[in-house]
Every structure is written in structure tokens, then in C-alpha cells.
Design an enzyme around this catalytic site. Sequence first.
Site, short mmCIF file in Angstrom:
data_model
loop_
_atom_site.label_atom_id
_atom_site.label_comp_id
_atom_site.label_asym_id
_atom_site.label_seq_id
_atom_site.Cartn_x
_atom_site.Cartn_y
_atom_site.Cartn_z
N GLU A 118 -25.12 33.11 -11.71
CA GLU A 118 -24.36 34.27 -11.24
C GLU A 118 -22.87 33.96 -11.34
OE1 GLU A 118 -25.91 33.01 -6.95
OE2 GLU A 118 -24.80 34.90 -6.89
N LYS A 120 -19.08 33.26 -10.21
CA LYS A 120 -18.50 32.66 -9.01
C LYS A 120 -17.35 33.52 -8.53
CE LYS A 120 -16.40 28.57 -7.01
NZ LYS A 120 -15.28 29.35 -6.45
N ASP A 122 -14.15 34.81 -6.50
CA ASP A 122 -12.94 34.18 -5.99
C ASP A 122 -12.64 34.78 -4.62
OD1 ASP A 122 -9.55 33.65 -7.26
OD2 ASP A 122 -10.82 32.48 -5.93
N TYR A 230 -25.54 34.73 -1.57
CA TYR A 230 -25.99 33.88 -2.67
C TYR A 230 -27.03 32.83 -2.28
CZ TYR A 230 -22.30 30.82 -0.78
OH TYR A 230 -21.50 30.05 0.05
N LYS A 319 -16.20 26.36 -14.63
CA LYS A 319 -14.96 27.07 -14.36
C LYS A 319 -14.40 27.68 -15.65
CE LYS A 319 -12.95 26.52 -10.73
NZ LYS A 319 -12.92 27.25 -9.46
N CYS A 413 15.04 6.94 1.04
CA CYS A 413 14.26 8.10 1.46
C CYS A 413 15.17 9.33 1.56
CB CYS A 413 13.61 7.84 2.82
SG CYS A 413 12.80 9.28 3.55
N CYS A 416 15.22 10.18 5.71
CA CYS A 416 15.81 9.30 6.73
C CYS A 416 16.72 8.23 6.13
CB CYS A 416 14.71 8.64 7.55
SG CYS A 416 13.79 7.37 6.65
N CYS A 431 8.47 5.36 1.68
CA CYS A 431 9.61 5.17 2.58
C CYS A 431 9.26 4.09 3.58
CB CYS A 431 9.92 6.49 3.29
SG CYS A 431 10.98 6.31 4.74
N CYS A 437 11.01 7.87 10.55
CA CYS A 437 11.35 8.89 9.55
C CYS A 437 10.88 10.25 10.05
CB CYS A 437 10.69 8.55 8.22
SG CYS A 437 11.01 9.79 6.93
#
Length: 673
Positions: A118, A120, A122, A230, A319, A413, A416, A431, A437
Site C-alpha cells: 500500500e 505510505k 505522509d 493499516y 521511499k 566555542c 562561551c 567545546c 557553556c
Amino acid sequence: MAKKQSQTIPKRVSELRQLICEYDYQYHVLDDPTVPDAEYDRLFRELQTLEAQHPDCVTPDSPTQRVGGEALAAFQQVKHSPPMLSLNNAFNEEEVSAFMKRLAKLLDTKEEIEFNAEPKLDGLAVNLRYEAGVLTQAATRGDGTTGEDVTHNARTISALPLRLRGSAYPNILEVRAEVYIDKQGFSEFNQAALARDEKVFVNTRNMAAGSLRQLDPKITAARPLALFCYGVSHAEPANLPGRQSEILQVLKQWGLPVSPQVQLLRGEQACLAYYQQVQSQRESLPYDIDGVVYKVNRVDLQQRLGFVTRGPRWVLVRKFPAQEKLTRVLAVEFQVGRTGALTPVARLEPVFVGGATVSNATLHNMDEVERKDVRVGDHVIVRRAGDVIPEVVAVIMARRPKNAEKVKLPPHCPVCHAEVIRVEDEVTARCSGGLYCPAQLKQSIKHFVSRKALDVEGLGDKLVEQLVDKKQIKTVADLYHLNTDSLAGLDRMAEKSAANTIAALEKSKKTTLARFLYALGIREVGDATAHRLAQYFGNLEDLLTTDKSTLEQISDVGSIVAAHIISFFQQPQNLKIIAELKAAGVHWPVVESSVGKPLQGQRFVLTGSLSTMTRDEAKEKLQNLGATVSNSVSKKTDYVIAGEAPGSKMTKAQALGVNILDESALLAFLKRL
């Protein structure tokens, strides 16, 4: 006369309900309406009028009760049993072929396998529960194990029967379905929203998910939601047909809508042809789809094939190719995550891809940046992998400008300004700011209060961000120094909600050692590893003073995880925060250490149902004796406990030569210890 009228009104109400439900079935399930909309509306208004005049005639399964009641303060959580697992994906014919070969090998057959296929959808997956034929609960997928109760909202979906048709359905029936919004309803809703100068939805999936998760059912009722069922997740009694295709037909007979594009296929070539057929119809279908689903049709074969951790072995989603578009890289910035990991993110000229406007895409890590040679100013192909995650696929070298800038890892970083460290042989740069941070602090606190950790209800992401931004929290220990006054002044935080949050923090002080260890956010220490550490050591003090070689003796704790644990507890700042948490009242009962216990180091797997105890009780007994109880069978498994109706785990145990104990043998085994 009045008495006679009072006797006829319930009869008329019943007749109207039956008529309307029949017309709903013809419209939504059979796609074959037999009355014009005006006649349907007339009957519906008559039913509404009679129920308004005679409230004692109103029942929960009446078609008039779809609009819902008062808005909810929050959704209740629902545990899924069995879990709503993810499905394995294939993106090309080679992966489909590999799937077919795996099935043939596992089933030891050379015959072509029959599949139920079947499209798929969305949309948003839900679990629907019927008791005695009446809808009693609808829950979102959530994380697969725990979802949200959206019953009030689901009842507003006109395609969803509030009562099943006929009488041959199980007393308890749980059905899996996908909620969606068709393209026409999506377009009309957005046009109306634009006319009102309101926000529009980007794609149908976001609209379906957002609509079903409204706290006010009246808002959901105004959205054009629909659904297709389903499969069945649970039935009592479990007297369902032996094929997936037959189960769908039975669901349809009970009034539950199923996809009209369902087909029965045999063999790999038929599956590939079906994919091409549905893909060619994709644009003309009234709803969005992102692939096709192949399911082994025979239920007994599904049971033989069983499950892996992620999902069932007998299902594959093929897919459709992700939509790709060309755009330009405007900049590359670095985001800092909870563990200090720096992730390069490409800022793009906005482009519409796969139903959404994409303005940034992850570049994962510096190795990926260097491999693809992405530079600022480049023209790139961007796509949404699996129609979900935006990614940069490739650079169009022929269009590279002369002034394109190479991407460099920042030495400090960006949040920070602490030093950025990239360990040799690791692709991730981090970092070194630790819990100081701000970027890491926000994520660390969110993790600390999450459901599997200290589980502080009401302390959501936005509240955490406000507390950090306003510098009311500098470490997780500061959470326990908050009061109602400090919370009440924050956005969307009234006095009552502030008091509730403080109460939730107080409640969270009583926890378990496993939850506490998980909450600390030690790299690669998930909830399962935290449980094993708590079980092995029994108390925090012994864990703090242990060495790497001892940690490596624990099941599933290898040298890398052991190094992360040792490193974490060697940091004075981390020890200081732990001490502050304990001083604030965070505590847990001492766990009896598994060291020296009779089943220490042995792995068990449970399958099937037990009559003298539940599987959870059996698991607890084994763990209390020092055993590790796993969900999957491997060569490292010492024993498989096989109850009634064991699944594929016993088949795999037999193939691997693992010791198998039935329930009586288990009881005798435990008695000897």
C-alpha cells in the site's frame, strides 16, 4: 400522548444514528455516497435537535459528539503495548532485492513470497482502541513506547467510526492508522487562513500533526482530517484472519477506512512494478505519500520473521526519491550541542524542497565538509533525505565563484569562547566549556529533567531557556534553589503553574541511582547503561572510585564508554555539582550490588508469556540475582526463557545453540540458586 411521544423519541434518535453512520460508512470507507449532502445535513440537524431537547438520549458514540468538549490543559501519556516501531527503509532496487533475499533465507524458501502493499501516507501514526466496539482511546506514536492521548481530537475525524459496524469484532481491538489531510482540504484551509491574514501550514503532514495535537478539540474539528487504517496491534480474543490482506478487509467491514490502493503482490518483480505504478500516480492522488510499504502477507510468516530492535523484519518501506533543488550557501555556522559537539550548519538561500521551505542544512561534521568541499558562496544541491532532514548533497563545482571561502573549524566555542578540542580519530569537535557553556547548559538541564532522567513535569524547554538566559540557573543544582517567586515572573508562568513546577522539582528529589546517572548526561551512557552501572555497583561512591578495567567487565560497557565515565568523574566541577545536588536533597535507595551474585555476568532473554509470574517480575528476579536481561538473542546470550507462544527469539536461540528453559525449568533453576 406525552408518554407515547417519549417512547418514540429514543427510537427516532436510534434510527437517525444508524442512518448517519451508514451514510458515513458509504462515504468514507466505500467511497460511494448514496444520498446528497443536503439530505445528510438535514438528518444530522434533526439528530442534533432531538439530543439537545433530550440530553438523556446522548451517548458517547453518537455522530453529534465528534466536535469535542472543553479544551485540555495537557495531554495524558499512553504506553503502547506492543510498541509502535519504526520501519526499515529502502531507497533503490538493490536494497529491495537484498530485503527479498534476507526474507527467503530466513524463511528457508525458494518460492516467491506474497506481499500486501500500500502507499505510505505522509501523515501522523496513531493507535486506536475499541472496547465492545466503541472507540475508547486514540494515542499518537510519540517515541514509539509512549504517546499522547488525543482521543478527544480523534473523535472529531468524520472518517473514524465511534462505534464499529456489525458484531463479529473482538471485545478489545487496537488498530494502527495514519492520520492525514488531503491536498484539497490543505489548499482550501491555507487559502482561508491567508484571507484572514493568519499563519499558513507549509505541508500536509505538519498540518495533520499540528491539528491532532491541539489542546482544544474544537480547533481540531475545524481541520479536514482523515485517516487510513493499516493493521491490528492487539485483539482479544485474537481470532483474526491469517493474512494481512484479509485483516484489512475485515477492518473495512467493521467500518474502518483502508487505503483503496492496497494490492496483493507475489515476488520481487511485482513489488518493483507496484512501486513504479504508485510513483506515477503520486501527483494525482488526493493525499501526499512518500513511498510504498511491502508487508509479508501471511501472519504466521510475520511471526516467524519477528523483529529487530528498530522494527519488524517482515516490512519494508520503499521511499520515493527525495526532491532536490539548487541553492547557494550564504554562510556556515557552528551549533553547540548538549555534549559540546560542534555541528557545522549551512545557511542557504531559502528554497522549497519536499513540501517545506529549507533555509539551512546540516553538514554533520568537519570530515563531511571536507569530503564534499563545501564553501561559502557555493551553489549546492539540497534535498530532504527521506523527505524529512535537509542535507547538502553535492557542490556544483562548475559554478564555484572565485571568492568562495573555505570552511574552518573555529578555535574557540562560538557560544562561551572556550577552547574547541578535536580528539584524534574522532570526527566530532567539542567545546571544552563543559557545564559552564550556556549552549551545553540549556541542553544539559533539558536532559536532566527529561522523562527518563529526573522526570520534572512542567519544566519544559522554553522555561529552561528563560531560566538560563536570565541567569537564574548556572548549573543543574540551581534547579533546587528556585522558588515560586523566581518562576512566577517568567513568561507564561502564573503563580499556580510556578507552584506546580516547584512541587514537581521537590518530587524529583526522590529518584533511583540509574535515573540519576542517566540524568548526568555522561557521553554514551544511555538509560540501559545507567541501569547496568547502578545494578553492578549498587551505590554512587563505589562508581566514583572505580577504574577503567573494572568498568570494562560490565556488560555492554566497552573501553570507549568506560573512558567517558572515568573522564566525567575526574572533573572537579562535575563532582562539585553532584555534591550540590545531594546537598539539595536529591537521593535514591541503595541498590544491592550484583557483584558476587550467582548470575553475575550471565545474559538472559525472555520470550512468550509466563503463567506463574509476569515477564517483568521474571526480569526483576533475574536482575536481582545479578543477571543482565536483554531484548535480543545473540551468541553472547546464556539462556532464553521460553514461555507460552514464544516468538522468533526461540527460533534464533535454537539456531545459535543457546540454552532454552521453559517456565518450570526456570522455576527449578531459580530455586537452586
